[in-house]
Every structure is written in structure tokens, then in C-alpha cells.
Motif scaffolding. Structure first.
Motif, short mmCIF file in Angstrom:
data_model
loop_
_atom_site.label_atom_id
_atom_site.label_comp_id
_atom_site.label_asym_id
_atom_site.label_seq_id
_atom_site.Cartn_x
_atom_site.Cartn_y
_atom_site.Cartn_z
N GLU A 18 0.83 -1.20 0.00
CA GLU A 18 0.00 0.00 0.00
C GLU A 18 0.87 1.25 0.00
OE1 GLU A 18 -3.40 2.08 2.78
OE2 GLU A 18 -3.21 -0.11 2.79
N ASN A 71 2.35 1.69 -3.42
CA ASN A 71 1.32 2.19 -4.35
C ASN A 71 1.09 3.69 -4.18
OD1 ASN A 71 0.86 -0.20 -5.73
ND2 ASN A 71 -0.79 -0.85 -4.37
N GLU A 72 1.06 4.14 -2.92
CA GLU A 72 0.89 5.57 -2.66
C GLU A 72 2.07 6.37 -3.22
OE1 GLU A 72 0.36 5.86 1.56
OE2 GLU A 72 -1.66 5.00 1.49
N SER A 100 1.78 6.53 -6.98
CA SER A 100 0.75 7.49 -7.38
C SER A 100 1.29 8.91 -7.29
CB SER A 100 -0.49 7.36 -6.48
OG SER A 100 -1.13 6.13 -6.72
#
Length: 73
Positions: free
Chosen positions: A46, A49-50, A53
Motif C-alpha cells: 500500500e 502504491n501511494e 501514485s
């Protein structure tokens, strides 16, 4: 002799029950450890992924700036 055999059977049954309980406890502890590791890996994924992004958004911003510089030339 019969009493000795019964005592041996009871002792063996107790040993088998203790061994089985120990194996179940060890399996449970392993499952808890694996579950904990899965949670850590999920949190790391997670986080990655952040960051990806955020990096993607930064790249879009840089593309816009490059276009603006090209237009000014």
C-alpha cells in the motif's frame, strides 16, 4: 500384567494428546506469524502504491512544465 498394559496405554494416550496439542499450538503460532507477515507486506505494498501514485502525479506536472518551456522557445 493387564494393569501394566492399561497404564502403558493411558500413558501413551496422554503422550499422544500432549503431542497433538503441542502440534496444534505450533501450527496456530505459525498461522499467526504468517498472518502478521501478510499484514506487514500488505502495508508495504500500500505504501509503495501511494508513492507510485505521487510519483505519477509529479511526472504529469513535469510533463506540463516541459511543454510550457517548449512553447516558450
Amino acid at each position: 500384567m493387564l494393569e501394566i498394559m492399561k497404564a502403558w496405554q493411558e500413558g501413551f494416550a496422554n503422550f499422544a494428546a500432549t503431542l497433538t496439542a503441542g502440534m496444534l499450538l505450533a501450527s496456530g503460532a505459525t498461522l499467526v506469524a504468517v498472518s502478521s507477515q501478510q499484514m506487514k507486506v500488505s502495508a508495504q505494498i500500500e505504501s509503495i502504491n501511494e508513492k507510485l501514485s505521487s510519483l505519477t502525479e509529479s511526472m504529469k506536472g513535469l510533463e506540463g512544465r516541459v511543454r510550457n518551456l517548449e512553447i516558450k522557445r
